[in-house]
Design a protein around this motif. Structure first.
Motif, PDB file in Angstrom:
ATOM      1  N   GLU A  17     -98.509 -36.207 -44.140  1.00 10.49           N
ATOM      2  CA  GLU A  17     -98.863 -37.152 -45.203  1.00 10.49           C
ATOM      3  C   GLU A  17     -99.049 -36.368 -46.495  1.00 10.49           C
ATOM      4  O   GLU A  17     -99.636 -35.297 -46.485  1.00 10.49           O
ATOM      5  N   ASP A  18     -98.513 -36.901 -47.599  1.00 13.85           N
ATOM      6  CA  ASP A  18     -98.595 -36.128 -48.842  1.00 13.85           C
ATOM      7  C   ASP A  18     -99.724 -36.558 -49.781  1.00 13.85           C
ATOM      8  O   ASP A  18     -99.975 -35.885 -50.775  1.00 13.85           O
ATOM      9  N   GLU A  19    -100.388 -37.651 -49.484  1.00 19.65           N
ATOM     10  CA  GLU A  19    -101.451 -38.096 -50.391  1.00 19.65           C
ATOM     11  C   GLU A  19    -102.815 -37.555 -49.946  1.00 19.65           C
ATOM     12  O   GLU A  19    -103.276 -37.864 -48.853  1.00 19.65           O
TER      13      GLU A  19
ATOM     14  N   ASP B 285     -96.231 -40.259 -42.208  1.00 22.45           N
ATOM     15  CA  ASP B 285     -95.966 -41.139 -43.344  1.00 22.45           C
ATOM     16  C   ASP B 285     -94.441 -41.214 -43.506  1.00 22.45           C
ATOM     17  O   ASP B 285     -93.734 -40.287 -43.116  1.00 22.45           O
TER      18      ASP B 285
ATOM     19  N   GLY C 119     -92.721 -42.046 -46.625  1.00 20.71           N
ATOM     20  CA  GLY C 119     -92.322 -41.482 -47.921  1.00 20.71           C
ATOM     21  C   GLY C 119     -92.931 -40.105 -48.123  1.00 20.71           C
ATOM     22  O   GLY C 119     -94.083 -39.975 -48.503  1.00 20.71           O
TER      23      GLY C 119
END
Ligand code: CA
Length: 231
Positions: free
Chosen positions: A22-24, A69, A71
Motif C-alpha cells: 500500500e502506498d498511502e 492495494d 493503485g
C-alpha cells in the motif's frame, strides 16, 4: 470512530507474518491499528509502498497473508496478485482498494485474490472482514458482492435477454408493439393494425416482459423509456 478494535482477537492464530502492499501512509497507519487490534504482533507486520518493495520483501521471507492495494505507484496490484498466486495458490491475498470498476474487481479475483475490501469502510468493518478471512472466509465488501452478482446474472441470462450496457435487446417488432401499448392500444387493436394474430401479439408482449424483467404493461413501458427504447 472508535479506536477500540479488540474484537476478542484470535491471538496466536493470526497468519503471520503479514505483508501490506500500500502506498498511502494514512492507510499504513489504519491497517497497522486494525491488524494489531486483531492480535498481530507489530514485528509480524511488514509494509511495502510499491510493487518493487513488495517483491523485494517477498524474496527475503515467506508471508502467510498479503493485503494488496490496486493503485500502486509503479504498477497495478493485480499483476502482483497474479505473481503471488502463481507462486503459491494457497496464500490468502486480500485486496484493500478504493472503489474500482467491475473489470478491475473481476480481474483481481480471477488473478487469485480471495477477498475485496473497500478503503472507504470504517475501521470496524475492515477489521471484521479481515477477521473473517483469518477464519478461512473470503471477505467481499457488500457493494462489491452486489456488483459481482449483477455481472453473474448478465453472464447467466440467455442471449438476447441480458440487460447490456446498451439496454435490453428488444427486436424492432417488440419495440413497435410496445410503442402501441404505450399509446394505450389493446392487444386486439394492435393485432388489427399490424395484421398479426392476437396470439402473435401476446407472444411478443410476453417476450418483452421477460427481457425487461417486468410483469405489467405499465412497467414494461416505464422500463423501456428508462432504457431509451421508447420516447
Ligand atoms: Ca494506492
Amino acid at each position: 470512530m472508535t479506536t477500540d478494535l479488540s474484537l476478542d482477537a484470535p491471538g496466536p492464530l493470526v497468519p503471520s507474518p503479514l505483508l501490506v502492499v500500500e502506498d498511502e501512509p494514512v492507510m499504513h497507519e489504519r491497517l497497522y491499528t486494525i491488524l494489531v487490534g486483531l492480535g498481530y504482533e507489530a514485528t509480524a507486520l511488514s509494509f511495502a509502498g510499491s510493487m518493487l518493495e513488495a517483491r523485494h520483501q517477498l524474496s527475503n521471507q515467506p508471508f502467510a497473508m498479503v493485503l494488496v492495494d490496486i493503485g500502486l505507484p509503479d504498477g497495478n496490484g493485480i499483476e502482483l496478485i497474479r505473481e503471488l498466486h502463481w507462486q503459491d495458490a494457497a496464500l490468502p491475498i486480500i485486496v484493500i482498494s478504493a472503489w474500482s470498476s467491475d473489470q478491475v474487481i473481476l480481474e483481481a479475483l480471477q488473478a487469485g485474490a480471495i477477498g475485496y475490501l473497500l478503503k472507504e469502510r470504517d475501521d470496524i468493518e475492515i477489521s471484521l472482514s479481515i477477521r473473517s478471512s483469518l477464519r478461512g472466509g473470503a471477505p467481499i465488501d457488500p457493494f462489491v458482492a452486489k456488483r459481482i452478482l449483477a455481472m453473474m446474472n448478465t453472464i447467466a441470462s440467455p442471449p438476447g435477454a441480458s440487460l447490456s450496457a446498451k439496454g435490453p435487446a428488444l427486436t424492432t417488432r417488440e419495440i413497435e408493439i410496445l410503442g402501441m401499448v404505450a399509446k394505450g392500444l389493446t392487444n386486439k387493436e394492435i393485432s388489427n393494425v399490424l395484421c398479426l394474430s392476437r396470439f402473435t401479439v401476446e407472444c411478443h408482449i410476453k417476450n418483452t416482459y421477460k427481457k425487461l424483467a417486468v410483469g405489467s404493461r405499465t412497467e414494461a413501458v416505464f422500463e423501456a423509456r428508462i432504457h431509451g427504447l421508447l420516447p
